[in-house]
Design a protein around this motif. Structure first.
Motif, PDB file in Angstrom:
ATOM      1  N   PHE A   1       0.830  -1.205   0.000  1.00  0.00           N
ATOM      2  CA  PHE A   1       0.000   0.000   0.000  1.00  0.00           C
ATOM      3  C   PHE A   1       0.865   1.256   0.000  1.00  0.00           C
ATOM      4  O   PHE A   1       0.584   2.217  -0.727  1.00  0.00           O
ATOM      5  CB  PHE A   1      -0.925  -0.011   1.215  1.00  0.00           C
ATOM      6  N   LEU A   2       1.928   1.249   0.798  1.00  0.00           N
ATOM      7  CA  LEU A   2       2.804   2.416   0.873  1.00  0.00           C
ATOM      8  C   LEU A   2       3.477   2.698  -0.466  1.00  0.00           C
ATOM      9  O   LEU A   2       3.800   3.845  -0.778  1.00  0.00           O
ATOM     10  CB  LEU A   2       3.863   2.211   1.962  1.00  0.00           C
ATOM     11  N   ALA A   3       3.673   1.635  -1.254  1.00  0.00           N
ATOM     12  CA  ALA A   3       4.259   1.804  -2.579  1.00  0.00           C
ATOM     13  C   ALA A   3       3.220   2.196  -3.624  1.00  0.00           C
ATOM     14  O   ALA A   3       3.567   2.441  -4.785  1.00  0.00           O
ATOM     15  CB  ALA A   3       4.971   0.515  -3.003  1.00  0.00           C
ATOM     16  N   GLY A   4       1.953   2.224  -3.234  1.00  0.00           N
ATOM     17  CA  GLY A   4       0.897   2.586  -4.168  1.00  0.00           C
ATOM     18  C   GLY A   4       0.659   1.543  -5.236  1.00  0.00           C
ATOM     19  O   GLY A   4       0.259   1.864  -6.356  1.00  0.00           O
ATOM     20  N   MET A   5       0.871   0.265  -4.871  1.00  0.00           N
ATOM     21  CA  MET A   5       0.761  -0.825  -5.844  1.00  0.00           C
ATOM     22  C   MET A   5      -0.333  -1.817  -5.453  1.00  0.00           C
ATOM     23  O   MET A   5      -0.474  -2.154  -4.275  1.00  0.00           O
ATOM     24  CB  MET A   5       2.082  -1.577  -5.945  1.00  0.00           C
ATOM     25  N   PRO A   6      -1.091  -2.331  -6.423  1.00  0.00           N
ATOM     26  CA  PRO A   6      -2.021  -3.420  -6.132  1.00  0.00           C
ATOM     27  C   PRO A   6      -1.227  -4.695  -5.873  1.00  0.00           C
ATOM     28  O   PRO A   6      -0.132  -4.872  -6.416  1.00  0.00           O
ATOM     29  CB  PRO A   6      -2.847  -3.534  -7.418  1.00  0.00           C
ATOM     30  N   PHE A   7      -1.769  -5.574  -5.048  1.00  0.00           N
ATOM     31  CA  PHE A   7      -1.056  -6.821  -4.782  1.00  0.00           C
ATOM     32  C   PHE A   7      -2.025  -7.972  -4.647  1.00  0.00           C
ATOM     33  O   PHE A   7      -3.213  -7.791  -4.376  1.00  0.00           O
ATOM     34  CB  PHE A   7      -0.201  -6.696  -3.517  1.00  0.00           C
ATOM     35  N   VAL A   8      -1.514  -9.157  -4.885  1.00  0.00           N
ATOM     36  CA  VAL A   8      -2.201 -10.384  -4.511  1.00  0.00           C
ATOM     37  C   VAL A   8      -1.324 -11.060  -3.468  1.00  0.00           C
ATOM     38  O   VAL A   8      -0.121 -10.796  -3.389  1.00  0.00           O
ATOM     39  CB  VAL A   8      -2.430 -11.338  -5.710  1.00  0.00           C
ATOM     40  N   GLY A   9      -1.914 -11.920  -2.677  1.00  0.00           N
ATOM     41  CA  GLY A   9      -1.127 -12.567  -1.642  1.00  0.00           C
ATOM     42  C   GLY A   9      -1.594 -13.977  -1.372  1.00  0.00           C
ATOM     43  O   GLY A   9      -2.777 -14.212  -1.132  1.00  0.00           O
ATOM     44  N   THR A  10      -0.660 -14.929  -1.435  1.00  0.00           N
ATOM     45  CA  THR A  10      -0.996 -16.324  -1.175  1.00  0.00           C
ATOM     46  C   THR A  10      -0.229 -16.852   0.028  1.00  0.00           C
ATOM     47  O   THR A  10       0.879 -16.409   0.327  1.00  0.00           O
ATOM     48  CB  THR A  10      -0.671 -17.209  -2.394  1.00  0.00           C
ATOM     49  N   MET A  11      -0.846 -17.799   0.709  1.00  0.00           N
ATOM     50  CA  MET A  11      -0.202 -18.484   1.815  1.00  0.00           C
ATOM     51  C   MET A  11       0.037 -19.935   1.419  1.00  0.00           C
ATOM     52  O   MET A  11      -0.558 -20.430   0.457  1.00  0.00           O
ATOM     53  CB  MET A  11      -1.055 -18.408   3.083  1.00  0.00           C
ATOM     54  N   SER A  12       0.918 -20.604   2.138  1.00  0.00           N
ATOM     55  CA  SER A  12       1.240 -21.996   1.860  1.00  0.00           C
ATOM     56  C   SER A  12       0.688 -22.880   2.971  1.00  0.00           C
ATOM     57  O   SER A  12       1.103 -22.784   4.127  1.00  0.00           O
ATOM     58  CB  SER A  12       2.763 -22.166   1.759  1.00  0.00           C
ATOM     59  N   PHE A  13      -0.262 -23.735   2.595  1.00  0.00           N
ATOM     60  CA  PHE A  13      -0.959 -24.593   3.565  1.00  0.00           C
ATOM     61  C   PHE A  13      -0.335 -25.989   3.523  1.00  0.00           C
ATOM     62  O   PHE A  13      -0.874 -26.910   2.924  1.00  0.00           O
ATOM     63  CB  PHE A  13      -2.447 -24.618   3.241  1.00  0.00           C
ATOM     64  N   ASP A  14       0.801 -26.122   4.192  1.00  0.00           N
ATOM     65  CA  ASP A  14       1.598 -27.331   4.050  1.00  0.00           C
ATOM     66  C   ASP A  14       1.673 -28.191   5.301  1.00  0.00           C
ATOM     67  O   ASP A  14       2.459 -29.127   5.376  1.00  0.00           O
ATOM     68  CB  ASP A  14       3.019 -26.954   3.607  1.00  0.00           C
ATOM     69  N   THR A  15       0.834 -27.891   6.294  1.00  0.00           N
ATOM     70  CA  THR A  15       0.889 -28.629   7.557  1.00  0.00           C
ATOM     71  C   THR A  15      -0.504 -29.144   7.898  1.00  0.00           C
ATOM     72  O   THR A  15      -1.252 -28.522   8.657  1.00  0.00           O
ATOM     73  CB  THR A  15       1.432 -27.717   8.688  1.00  0.00           C
ATOM     74  N   ALA A  16      -0.883 -30.256   7.309  1.00  0.00           N
ATOM     75  CA  ALA A  16      -2.197 -30.869   7.531  1.00  0.00           C
ATOM     76  C   ALA A  16      -3.318 -29.862   7.303  1.00  0.00           C
ATOM     77  O   ALA A  16      -4.228 -29.706   8.122  1.00  0.00           O
ATOM     78  CB  ALA A  16      -2.279 -31.477   8.932  1.00  0.00           C
TER      79      ALA A  16
END
Length: 346
Positions: free
Chosen positions: A170-185
């Motif tokens: 947000f501070l950079a004034g850029m749109p973003f997507v964000g993913t998490m890694s669900f690797d523990t059961a």
């Protein structure tokens, strides 16, 4: 920037779904990258190889590709005494991407990859919110300078880190997507479930323009997580970026057993499960992407797949649980994981 007018949302509205790219690390190792070497250094040392990496995804049919900047934050680069090169390495990684996209002959987006810091947040660790935001902001500014269309935060485990990354973008004034890694059961290593993540994203002051899962274990597990997202009825586009099968040690090297046919089936299942931005992570090569592109373009949409259909097509789950059981069988308030250090998307 209006979410409705950011480049990713505009292209998604035009095309209905988007094919992302495949692996960065796996492809670079095949080009000669050594274990322990910072891939980001290749942006300046071997720019022609990074150009070839990006171009291979475009030629295979990807609508967007990620920059070679996954470990391009100050914390990761400090391990290589290069914390002073954050802006430079990210800018050049994105500049090479812009050159490739400009020559594509169609609209292709450059997504600035931003991975985790590898540090643990206070009070368990020493990383503060303010310092994390500063690191993500610095990286985001470099990617912005290089011409990235959207920022792509990935392989995150901790809610605190996701929030810091969102603020930095947000501070950079850029749109973003964000993913998490669900690797523990069915959870991230810090205990976040698919349902938890949807709630987290929904409460952010500076939300992403898309969210989802990447990496983890095999494509089956990632698909189960995608179904978990969809069950919550989120308004934002869902991202699925699964590994090409399961890694196996063969002839002294790590190989992924997912065939192009399997990844084609995964891509269609992901679309039918509710994902609209679909790609591959570790082990996903151009030949996988070509099969995924053809399948998405030629196979009709189907009903939302069942767990049985997923395992029949992609193989068994790595755990019996998807992490969202009632208290006593996997209470989301219990933290069963610990933050990863130094893991790199490959």
């Amino acid at each position: 920037m209006s979410v409705s007018r950011d480049p990713l949302s505009v292209l998604l509205a035009e095309r209905g779904f988007l094919l992302a790219d495949g692996a960065t690390g796996t492809n670079l190792f095949n080009m000669g990258l050594s274990s322990g070497e910072a891939p980001e250094f290749w942006n300046t040392e071997y720019p022609e190889r990074i150009h070839a990496l990006y171009a291979s995804a475009v030629e295979a049919g990807s609508d967007l590709f990620l920059t070679n900047t996954f470990g391009g934050n100050a914390s990761r680069l400090k391990l290589h005494e290069a914390q002073g090169r954050v802006r430079e390495l990210n800018r050049i990684g994105a500049e090479i991407g812009s050159e490739v996209a400009d020559k594509a002959g169609r609209k292709v987006l450059v997504a600035g990859s931003m991975g985790p810091t590898g540090e643990i947040f206070a009070p368990m660790g020493t990383l503060t919110h303010e310092v994390a935001v500063e690191m993500f902001h610095e990286q985001a500014e470099g990617l912005k300078e290089g011409g990235a269309d959207v920022l792509w935060v990935e392989t995150i485990s901790a809610p605190e880190e996701y929030k810091a990354a969102a603020e930095g973008c947000f501070l950079a004034g850029m749109p973003f997507v964000g993913t998490m890694s669900f690797d523990t059961a069915g959870r991230t290593m810090m205990g976040v479930t698919s349902a938890d993540f949807v709630k987290l994203v929904g409460k952010l002051a500076h939300p992403p323009v898309g969210f989802g899962a990447n990496c983890g274990t095999g494509a089956s597990d990632l698909m189960r997580t995608v179904l978990g997202f969809a069950a919550q009825g989120p308004e934002l586009p869902i991202i699925a970026k699964g590994n090409a099968g399961i890694p196996k040690y063969v002839d002294g090297a790590i190989k992924y057993d997912g065939t192009p046919d399997l990844m084609a089936d995964y891509a269609v299942l992901a679309r039918d499960a509710g994902a609209s931005i679909i790609g591959g992570c570790c082990g996903t090569m151009p030949e996988h992407l070509r099969a995924m592109r053809e399948a998405l373009d030629t196979r009709p949409r189907g009903e939302r797949p069942t767990l049985e259909q997923i395992t029949a097509a992609l193989g068994p789950f790595s755990s019996a649980s998807d992490g969202t059981e009632a208290p006593g069988c996997g209470d989301p308030s219990h933290n069963h994981g610990r933050e990863r250090r130094g893991r790199r998307r490959s």
